[in-house]
Design a protein around this motif. Structure first.
Motif, PDB file in Angstrom:
ATOM      1  N   HIS A 109      -3.583  -6.645   6.575  1.00 31.22           N
ATOM      2  CA  HIS A 109      -3.179  -8.055   6.592  1.00 31.22           C
ATOM      3  C   HIS A 109      -3.767  -8.781   5.377  1.00 31.22           C
ATOM      4  CE1 HIS A 109      -2.188 -12.012   8.209  1.00 31.22           C
ATOM      5  NE2 HIS A 109      -3.446 -12.370   7.994  1.00 31.22           N
ATOM      6  N   GLY A 110      -5.016  -8.421   5.014  1.00 30.93           N
ATOM      7  CA  GLY A 110      -5.654  -9.001   3.831  1.00 30.93           C
ATOM      8  C   GLY A 110      -4.915  -8.645   2.556  1.00 30.93           C
ATOM      9  N   VAL A 111      -4.381  -7.410   2.498  1.00 29.06           N
ATOM     10  CA  VAL A 111      -3.603  -6.981   1.329  1.00 29.06           C
ATOM     11  C   VAL A 111      -2.293  -7.759   1.270  1.00 29.06           C
ATOM     12  CG1 VAL A 111      -2.385  -5.027   0.257  1.00 29.06           C
ATOM     13  CG2 VAL A 111      -4.643  -4.673   1.284  1.00 29.06           C
ATOM     14  N   LYS A 112      -1.620  -7.877   2.435  1.00 31.46           N
ATOM     15  CA  LYS A 112      -0.342  -8.608   2.475  1.00 31.46           C
ATOM     16  C   LYS A 112      -0.499 -10.058   2.037  1.00 31.46           C
ATOM     17  CE  LYS A 112       1.693  -6.088   6.238  1.00 31.46           C
ATOM     18  NZ  LYS A 112       1.619  -6.036   7.677  1.00 31.46           N
ATOM     19  N   SER A 113      -1.634 -10.680   2.455  1.00 31.51           N
ATOM     20  CA  SER A 113      -1.830 -12.099   2.146  1.00 31.51           C
ATOM     21  C   SER A 113      -2.394 -12.312   0.745  1.00 31.51           C
ATOM     22  CB  SER A 113      -2.760 -12.732   3.183  1.00 31.51           C
ATOM     23  OG  SER A 113      -4.008 -12.055   3.184  1.00 31.51           O
ATOM     24  N   GLY A 114      -2.671 -11.213   0.016  1.00 34.95           N
ATOM     25  CA  GLY A 114      -3.123 -11.319  -1.368  1.00 34.95           C
ATOM     26  C   GLY A 114      -4.620 -11.521  -1.528  1.00 34.95           C
ATOM     27  N   VAL A 115      -5.372 -11.547  -0.413  1.00 36.47           N
ATOM     28  CA  VAL A 115      -6.828 -11.724  -0.492  1.00 36.47           C
ATOM     29  C   VAL A 115      -7.491 -10.437  -0.984  1.00 36.47           C
ATOM     30  CG1 VAL A 115      -8.915 -12.234   0.845  1.00 36.47           C
ATOM     31  CG2 VAL A 115      -6.793 -13.449   1.337  1.00 36.47           C
ATOM     32  N   LEU A 116      -6.920  -9.284  -0.588  1.00 37.71           N
ATOM     33  CA  LEU A 116      -7.459  -7.980  -1.002  1.00 37.71           C
ATOM     34  C   LEU A 116      -6.426  -7.234  -1.824  1.00 37.71           C
ATOM     35  CD1 LEU A 116      -8.997  -6.711   2.387  1.00 37.71           C
ATOM     36  CD2 LEU A 116     -10.208  -7.814   0.508  1.00 37.71           C
ATOM     37  N   LYS A 117      -6.927  -6.339  -2.673  1.00 39.59           N
ATOM     38  CA  LYS A 117      -6.038  -5.441  -3.404  1.00 39.59           C
ATOM     39  C   LYS A 117      -6.054  -4.083  -2.727  1.00 39.59           C
ATOM     40  CE  LYS A 117      -6.499  -7.620  -7.923  1.00 39.59           C
ATOM     41  NZ  LYS A 117      -7.018  -7.478  -9.288  1.00 39.59           N
ATOM     42  N   LEU A 118      -4.900  -3.433  -2.738  1.00 36.05           N
ATOM     43  CA  LEU A 118      -4.779  -2.117  -2.115  1.00 36.05           C
ATOM     44  C   LEU A 118      -5.810  -1.149  -2.688  1.00 36.05           C
ATOM     45  CD1 LEU A 118      -3.208  -0.330  -0.140  1.00 36.05           C
ATOM     46  CD2 LEU A 118      -1.557   0.126  -1.953  1.00 36.05           C
ATOM     47  N   GLU A 119      -6.058  -1.244  -3.996  1.00 34.52           N
ATOM     48  CA  GLU A 119      -6.991  -0.325  -4.667  1.00 34.52           C
ATOM     49  C   GLU A 119      -8.435  -0.497  -4.189  1.00 34.52           C
ATOM     50  OE1 GLU A 119      -3.305  -0.665  -6.763  1.00 34.52           O
ATOM     51  OE2 GLU A 119      -4.741  -2.212  -6.142  1.00 34.52           O
ATOM     52  N   GLN A 120      -8.744  -1.648  -3.565  1.00 40.60           N
ATOM     53  CA  GLN A 120     -10.095  -1.841  -3.020  1.00 40.60           C
ATOM     54  C   GLN A 120     -10.320  -0.985  -1.774  1.00 40.60           C
ATOM     55  OE1 GLN A 120      -9.589  -6.378  -3.203  1.00 40.60           O
ATOM     56  NE2 GLN A 120     -11.812  -6.143  -3.094  1.00 40.60           N
ATOM     57  N   LEU A 121      -9.217  -0.566  -1.163  1.00 42.06           N
ATOM     58  CA  LEU A 121      -9.313   0.135   0.121  1.00 42.06           C
ATOM     59  C   LEU A 121      -8.971   1.619   0.042  1.00 42.06           C
ATOM     60  CD1 LEU A 121      -7.543  -2.671   2.119  1.00 42.06           C
ATOM     61  CD2 LEU A 121      -9.893  -1.969   2.475  1.00 42.06           C
ATOM     62  N   VAL A 122      -8.102   1.973  -0.912  1.00 39.97           N
ATOM     63  CA  VAL A 122      -7.637   3.368  -1.002  1.00 39.97           C
ATOM     64  C   VAL A 122      -7.729   3.820  -2.457  1.00 39.97           C
ATOM     65  CG1 VAL A 122      -5.741   4.956  -0.482  1.00 39.97           C
ATOM     66  CG2 VAL A 122      -5.991   2.865   0.868  1.00 39.97           C
ATOM     67  N   ALA A 123      -8.234   5.042  -2.658  1.00 40.22           N
ATOM     68  CA  ALA A 123      -8.343   5.588  -4.016  1.00 40.22           C
ATOM     69  C   ALA A 123      -6.961   5.678  -4.664  1.00 40.22           C
ATOM     70  CB  ALA A 123      -8.990   6.972  -3.972  1.00 40.22           C
ATOM     71  N   GLU A 124      -6.916   5.439  -5.996  1.00 37.55           N
ATOM     72  CA  GLU A 124      -5.624   5.383  -6.686  1.00 37.55           C
ATOM     73  C   GLU A 124      -4.850   6.681  -6.580  1.00 37.55           C
ATOM     74  OE1 GLU A 124      -5.503   3.658 -10.577  1.00 37.55           O
ATOM     75  OE2 GLU A 124      -7.064   2.198 -10.087  1.00 37.55           O
ATOM     76  N   GLU A 125      -5.567   7.838  -6.667  1.00 34.97           N
ATOM     77  CA  GLU A 125      -4.838   9.119  -6.577  1.00 34.97           C
ATOM     78  C   GLU A 125      -4.231   9.316  -5.189  1.00 34.97           C
ATOM     79  OE1 GLU A 125      -9.309  10.271  -6.323  1.00 34.97           O
ATOM     80  OE2 GLU A 125      -8.047   8.793  -7.358  1.00 34.97           O
ATOM     81  N   ASP A 126      -4.923   8.791  -4.141  1.00 30.90           N
ATOM     82  CA  ASP A 126      -4.388   8.876  -2.780  1.00 30.90           C
ATOM     83  C   ASP A 126      -3.162   7.983  -2.629  1.00 30.90           C
ATOM     84  OD1 ASP A 126      -6.399  10.625  -2.139  1.00 30.90           O
ATOM     85  OD2 ASP A 126      -7.678   9.131  -1.182  1.00 30.90           O
ATOM     86  N   ILE A 127      -3.232   6.800  -3.238  1.00 30.04           N
ATOM     87  CA  ILE A 127      -2.070   5.883  -3.193  1.00 30.04           C
ATOM     88  C   ILE A 127      -0.857   6.574  -3.802  1.00 30.04           C
ATOM     89  CG2 ILE A 127      -1.108   3.715  -4.079  1.00 30.04           C
ATOM     90  CD1 ILE A 127      -3.985   2.576  -3.986  1.00 30.04           C
TER      91      ILE A 127
END
Length: 755
Positions: A697-715
């Motif tokens: 929800h934090g990623v959707k609302s723009g407060v968090l970036k996806l890369e803060q939560l998941v490693a780039e190679e995993d993404i």
């Protein structure tokens, strides 16, 4: 046979109540194991928790998963103090050292485990030896008792070894084989020389057909004869012959075969599809879903109930078959196979729960943290052997030509009441009807066990001695106070020396009673040896009265100290430590209060169940102490600025809060404060998957970036598979469990509206 079976259940209850021995309660399906587990809460005076190896098994047992209760990382446990790097360079292994340092228990789980006398593990055929050893290490650490298995907690293991085996991958076994002969739970180091009691419930309720019972027993014991195979293969039918039969369920070996058959038959129906969604409330992670979140049905579909009727009317049971008669937006009507009665379905409720210590009463209790409501049926033209465990069918088509695990043929056939209901789609080949030889050897080895009545007598005497030793002593409380003091010295969290003297006074009071308790225990041991039961009970009664008064004084001092330090801020771990000390003292009080009844019952060979009056007495005592302490103390200022420590650093700015912060925002703010998702899950007592949903929800609302939560190679790897499926489960299977549901949801659906 009835009396023998009843005797076995009575013996099981006595072994649980009147001994401390580990017990393996086994028996074929339908011999009373589940009923015994259900009745346990009223059968025993012991505090217990129920755990199981998988989420679905835990739901069925009305317990929790092993991994969630013991906070075990996923992977393989090596029963050694050495670092895992000494045995493997691969990830996914952990030892005693890494379990203690990298994966410590949080206070909630530690307090629960400190409170228990009994650990119940259901479905132990799936329990791996290394996981049982990890449980053993956790309990020894929590109880600070490293000398005895499971830290002195009794373990009741329930299940049938001829059912589902434990799963271990080849690369794991390469390392684990250095420690274990096999992965079955009975190979665990904790059970070697533990005196585990093997108790088999032997009355068969399901089958009455003597020939069938003989064949099943031979299959189970790896003694199937050519004649057994010949009799079974008389029930083989061709596809054309099967097509002419009345509808009945097919048991097959693989998920994909069952899914294909169900989907094909559903598509063949020329009626309209209706979809029924589950109602998921609060914390109920996807990996626990007992059914799909959305069920597709058509009129004419074959269905099976997957739960017993909880309304009390017994209209259906787990495994009952029916055909869909009518569908609309509001509900489902079916016709039962056996009675041909029509029945309108209602949704059933599944509860995700956790164990906790009630903050007011300090009692161990269950707390429901999430629910899942869905119509309790699934498509039932076919089901896997795996998912048929525990079910009973009058007729079934058995398709086990590709049996791949030991015992699959036995499990499939034993679902049937008699040979009359057996239809074989593929002939049984002798090479697929084997049971695991290690299981057969273990089971046959139990024949050397002494008689259960002799073992009960021996273990009851041992338990009586241990009960007297553990109840009338205060060394354990003294050791806990000493340990607490050391931890506080090293953390320097609470620096008020004047107040800390309160604990020194408690310590000295306990020390001063040491000689008295030693003399008292010695008297009890002599009377027990002399078989002077009347005098023994008289001394226990007088000792109980004296020591309960003594402990009340100790509790008053400790609770007074707890109330005094409430006004201090930033001393959370100090207050947590005090709470643990209080729990230990209340547990000691309970043990002494219950001792008279318990000793009397064991001496008479009786069973004493729960003692709610004593538990209520302790809860009332604690409340009255707190009330009197608060009245005696001057009223504190409404907002104190006292701190236990000197100045702490400023926290990072948080996301602006709404007037009332919602649950998702709390998790996002904690993440921005520097806490990991796992730490947030532990602190808030939610499943990790729920916290990952909050962060999405934090990623959707723009407060968090996806890369803060998941490693780039995993993404990148996950996004390559995007669009293949429309729900998470197929993605989870596609990646073979490499990524959890929360991570998959984040990457695949964080840009979309929530489902």
């Amino acid at each position: 046979m009835e009396n023998q079976s009843t005797d076995r259940l009575q013996l099981a209850a006595k072994f649980v109540n009147n001994t401390g021995a580990p017990i393996f309660l086994t028996g074929k399906a339908g011999t009373g194991k589940t009923t015994f587990l259900r009745d346990l809460s009223r059968l025993t005076h012991k505090r217990f928790v129920i755990v199981a190896p998988t989420g679905i098994a835990a739901l069925n047992a009305k317990g929790v998963t092993i991994h969630s209760q013991f906070l075990l990382p996923f992977g393989s446990f090596l029963p050694t103090r050495e670092a895992e790097g000494n045995f493997s360079e691969n990830h996914g292994f952990f030892t005693q050292q890494t379990l203690a340092r990298r994966h410590p228990l949080n206070q909630f789980r530690r307090n629960v485990l400190k409170a228990i006398d009994l650990l119940v593990i259901d479905e132990v055929s799936m329990l791996r030896a290394d996981i049982l050893d990890a449980i053993d290490y956790r309990l020894r650490s929590v109880k600070r008792n490293y000398k005895v298995p499971f830290g002195g907690v009794q373990v009741l293991l329930i299940g049938d070894l001829y059912q589902l085996p434990p799963i271990v991958k080849d690369q794991e076994w390469t390392v684990l084989s250095q420690f274990y002969k096999s992965m079955h739970f009975f190979e665990a180091k904790a059970l070697q020389n533990s005196g585990m009691i093997y108790l088999e419930l032997d009355r068969i309720f399901r089958q009455q057909d003597d020939v069938f019972i003989r064949i099943l027993n031979n299959l189970r014991d790896n003694r199937a004869t050519a004649e057994d195979v010949r009799i079974l293969n008389q029930h083989f039918k061709t596809s054309d012959q099967i097509a002419d039969l009345p509808p009945c369920i097919t048991l097959t070996t693989h998920n994909y075969k069952a899914d294909e058959l169900n989907l094909r038959e559903l598509r063949n129906l020329d009626t309209a599809s209706f979809f029924y969604d589950a109602d998921v409330e609060r914390d109920f992670p996807e990996n626990l879903f007992p059914l799909p979140q959305s069920i597709e049905l058509k009129v004419g579909a074959r269905v099976m109930f997957i739960k017993n009727d909880t309304s009390g009317l017994s209209s259906y049971f787990n495994g009952k078959l029916a055909t869909v008669l009518q569908l609309d937006k509001e509900g489902i009507k079916v016709e039962m196979d056996d009675s041909h009665d029509e029945f309108v379905l209602k949704k059933e409720l599944w509860e995700n729960k956790k164990y906790r210590i009630n903050p007011e009463t300090k009692e161990l209790e269950e707390e429901v943290i999430g629910t899942f409501a869905q119509f309790p049926i699934k498509l039932a033209w076919a089901v896997t052997v795996h998912k048929s465990q525990g079910l009973t069918f009058d007729r079934a088509i058995i398709d086990v030509g590709q049996a791949f695990a030991p015992g699959q043929v036995y499990v499939a056939l034993s679902r049937l009441r008699s040979l009359d209901g057996l239809v074989l789609r593929t002939r049984v080949q002798p090479d697929v009807i084997y049971s695991d030889p290690k299981v057969v050897d273990f089971t046959q080895g139990t024949g050397l066990q002494e008689s259960l009545t002799d073992l009960l007598s021996t273990h009851q005497n041992q338990y009586l001695n241990q009960l007297i030793q553990d109840t009338f002593e205060f060394d354990s409380l003294i050791n806990s106070l000493t340990q607490f003091d050391k931890e506080q010295e090293s953390s320097m969290e609470f620096e008020d020396e004047l107040l800390r003297k309160d604990l020194s006074l408690i310590y000295e009071t306990l020390i001063s009673e040491g000689e008295n308790t030693r003399k008292f225990r010695a008297q009890l041991f002599v009377l027990l040896q002399q078989v002077d039961h009347a005098k023994l009970m008289d001394r226990v009664e007088k000792g109980t009265e004296y020591y309960l008064k003594f402990l009340t004084g100790i509790l008053e001092k400790l609770i007074l100290h707890e109330v005094k330090v409430e006004e201090f801020s930033r001393i959370k771990s100090y207050q947590n430590g005090l709470e643990e000390l209080e729990l230990e003292m209340i547990r000691k009080y309970l043990g002494i209060a219950k001792s008279g009844r318990l000793i009397q019952a064991i001496l008479k060979g009786e069973i004493t169940g729960r003692m709610p009056d004593i538990e209520q007495q302790v809860a009332s005592l604690r409340k009255s102490i707190i009330d009197s302490v608060r009245k005696a103390l001057p009223e504190k200022a409404k907002s104190s600025t006292k701190t236990g420590r000197k100045k702490t650093k400023e926290k990072t700015p948080k996301v602006p809060k709404a007037r009332k912060e919602d649950s998702k925002s709390i998790s996002v703010n904690l993440f921005l404060d520097g806490k990991s998702p796992q730490e947030i899950a532990d602190e808030r007592e939610f499943a990790l998957s729920t916290i990952m949903g909050h962060l999405a929800h934090g990623v959707k609302s723009g407060v968090l970036k996806l890369e803060q939560l998941v490693a780039e190679e995993d993404i990148r790897e996950i996004q390559k598979a995007a669009g293949k499926y429309d729900s998470l489960k197929p993605y989870f299977d596609y990646f073979e469990g490499k990524y959890d549901y929360g991570t998959l949801r984040l990457v695949l659906f964080s840009g979309k509206e929530e489902e």
